[in-house]
Design an enzyme around this catalytic site. Structure first.
Site, short mmCIF file in Angstrom:
data_model
loop_
_atom_site.label_atom_id
_atom_site.label_comp_id
_atom_site.label_asym_id
_atom_site.label_seq_id
_atom_site.Cartn_x
_atom_site.Cartn_y
_atom_site.Cartn_z
CD GLU A 1 49.01 35.93 61.90
OE1 GLU A 1 49.04 35.48 60.59
OE2 GLU A 1 49.00 37.26 62.18
CD GLU B 1 52.32 41.95 54.99
OE1 GLU B 1 52.26 41.98 56.19
OE2 GLU B 1 51.81 40.65 54.74
CE LYS C 1 46.79 35.79 56.01
NZ LYS C 1 48.01 34.82 55.89
CB SER D 1 53.99 33.64 54.70
OG SER D 1 53.83 32.49 55.69
CG HIS E 1 56.00 39.10 54.49
ND1 HIS E 1 55.15 39.35 55.23
CD2 HIS E 1 55.69 37.99 53.61
CE1 HIS E 1 53.82 38.62 54.96
NE2 HIS E 1 54.46 37.96 53.88
CE LYS F 1 48.25 39.50 59.42
NZ LYS F 1 49.52 38.65 59.73
CG ASP G 1 52.43 36.27 61.45
OD1 ASP G 1 52.63 35.17 61.74
OD2 ASP G 1 52.00 36.63 59.96
CG HIS H 1 47.03 42.83 54.61
ND1 HIS H 1 48.31 43.72 54.05
CD2 HIS H 1 47.74 42.18 55.47
CE1 HIS H 1 49.33 43.79 55.09
NE2 HIS H 1 48.85 42.80 55.86
CG ASP I 1 47.47 32.78 58.55
OD1 ASP I 1 46.70 32.47 57.89
OD2 ASP I 1 48.46 33.45 58.42
CD GLU J 1 52.51 40.42 59.16
OE1 GLU J 1 51.70 41.46 59.65
OE2 GLU J 1 51.82 39.61 58.64
#
Length: 423
Positions: free
Chosen positions: A288, A205, A340, A43, A155, A391, A242, A368, A315, A164
């Site tokens: 997020e 993840e 990141k 993403s 994800h 995270k 997220d 991550h 983000d 998430e």
């Protein structure tokens, strides 16, 4: 010690999704050797630094032999003989050598691997742990682990829109205990899902990826797990979300399609009303990317409405780039930025993004990527940056656990000096 760079080399390895990535080796004149491996995201924001991929038949076009070659030739030739302890010089030398705004010529994956490996080598040469080398002797704060417990979006292959759902053990006294809180709840959730006949397979993840009837059901399952694990929602453990709203905004604007989970098509104002319901009803502590990266007005409205209650993290709109973080600060678009390393491509620029957040009174959330390696650089970097939260995935998958175990080591090394607090 002689921290002059003697050699730099790289090779192609595989990340946690089985896709190629870059591993870099650095040797100093004093004999110090280091190695660093670069993560990769699924993403991604439109303005992220560019991973250089080969676009050839091997690995379905995702090979990184050209990036590896760039490390072994141009980058090595430019950096051999320079002092590894001058991180800014090393990183800006590579930025200037690349010559593009997004590191697309040499590849952000090539540049970051060298940047990380040089930092590791310099720390080793100075006989310092990486977190102390990058953060100084006062780098003692162990981040609160925001553990991915349920996956959706990009994800996972399921019916959950949001990417998430994370557990945040802000009520724990130490990192060690916080990790226990979330690990126990993770295993409790697995039992709940199994008893309900729901899938217990995991996403990229490590979070579970069941087919829920709605996004709300995902949250309700997590709260049930918190309570069944004998913790108190909102006191011991809270929830972070997220949305990764890019994934359900076809044009990356103020129009959203959440038909997958039954919410249907929405405008920003509708999405904010739904968010208000959830923030009122559930123990949400951080959100997020609640809107898409092009919906700057939506970010501003979301932050005005909820920023005094929760952490609002940008983000995809910021991509760890000070140019976009500065815009966000000026607009009041968030009150926190995700950091990141591979979004921007060097250690130095990541630190500069953190510094900008600090100076604005913002928080910053270390992260991550969904395609990870067993490299633990991120764990040390999170302690060095004193951000307070991180995270790095769920309580399974070795590439995620490696970071958590490294943080346990750091907390142990610091003994009574370590700190653990949400803010």
């Amino acid at each position: 010690m002689n921290s002059i760079i003697k050699s730099i080399s790289a090779l192609e390895i595989l990340d946690s999704r089985g896709n190629p990535t870059v591993r870099t080796y650095v040797t100093l004149e004093d004999g110090t050797k280091s190695v660093a491996s670069v993560p990769s995201g699924a993403s991604t924001g439109q303005n992220e630094a560019i991973e250089l991929r080969d676009n050839e038949k091997r690995y379905n076009g995702t090979g990184v032999q050209n990036a590896v070659n760039n490390v072994n030739t141009e980058i090595a030739n430019a950096l051999i003989g320079k002092n590894a302890s001058d991180q800014k010089l090393i990183d800006y030398t590579m930025i200037e050598l690349d010559g593009t705004d997004n590191k697309s010529r040499l590849g952000a994956n090539a540049i970051l691997g060298v940047s990380m490996a040089v930092a590791k080598a310099a720390a080793e040469s100075a006989n310092l742990p990486l977190y102390s080398y990058l953060g100084g002797t006062n780098a003692v704060r162990i981040p609160v682990p925001c553990m991915n417990i349920l996956n959706g979006g990009e994800h996972a292959d399921n019916s959950v829109d949001f990417q998430e759902f994370m557990l945040v053990p802000h009520g724990a006294p130490t990192f060690k205990e916080g990790l226990r809180y979330v690990a126990e709840t993770f295993h409790t959730l697995k039992g709940i899902l199994k008893n309900k006949g729901m899938a217990t397979s995991v996403g990229d993840e490590g979070g579970f990826a069941p087919n829920c009837s709605s996004n709300e059901e995902a949250i309700e399952l997590i709260i049930e797990a918190i309570q069944k694990a004998n913790y108190k929602p909102g006191i011991d453990l809270s929830i972070a979300i997220d949305s990764a709203a890019n994934s359900f905004s076809p044009n990356l604007d103020g129009n959203y399609d959440l038909s997958w989970s039954g919410l249907g098509k929405m405008k920003t104002v509708d999405l904010l009303e739904k968010s208000a319901e959830w923030i009122e009803k559930y123990p949400i502590i951080l959100w997020e990317d609640p809107v898409s990266e092009g919906d700057w007005d939506g970010y501003v409205d979301f932050t005005k409405r909820f920023g005094n209650k929760i952490e609002v993290v940008g983000d995809d709109n910021f991509v760890t780039n000070t140019k976009y973080i500065k815009k966000g600060i000026e607009l009041g678009a968030c009150n926190s930025a995700l950091i990141k390393l591979n979004q921007i491509g060097t250690v130095t620029e990541s630190i500069e993004a953190v510094r900008m957040c600090r100076e604005a009174g913002w928080r910053y959330f270390l992260s991550h990527r969904s395609g990870e390696t067993e490299d633990t650089f991120l764990a040390d970097f999170a302690v060095a940056m004193d951000g307070g939260h991180l995270k790095t995935g769920s309580a399974c998958r070795g590439e995620r656990i490696a970071k958590y175990n490294r943080l346990l080591e750091i907390e142990h090394e610091l003994k009574g000096r370590s700190e653990y607090r949400w803010k």
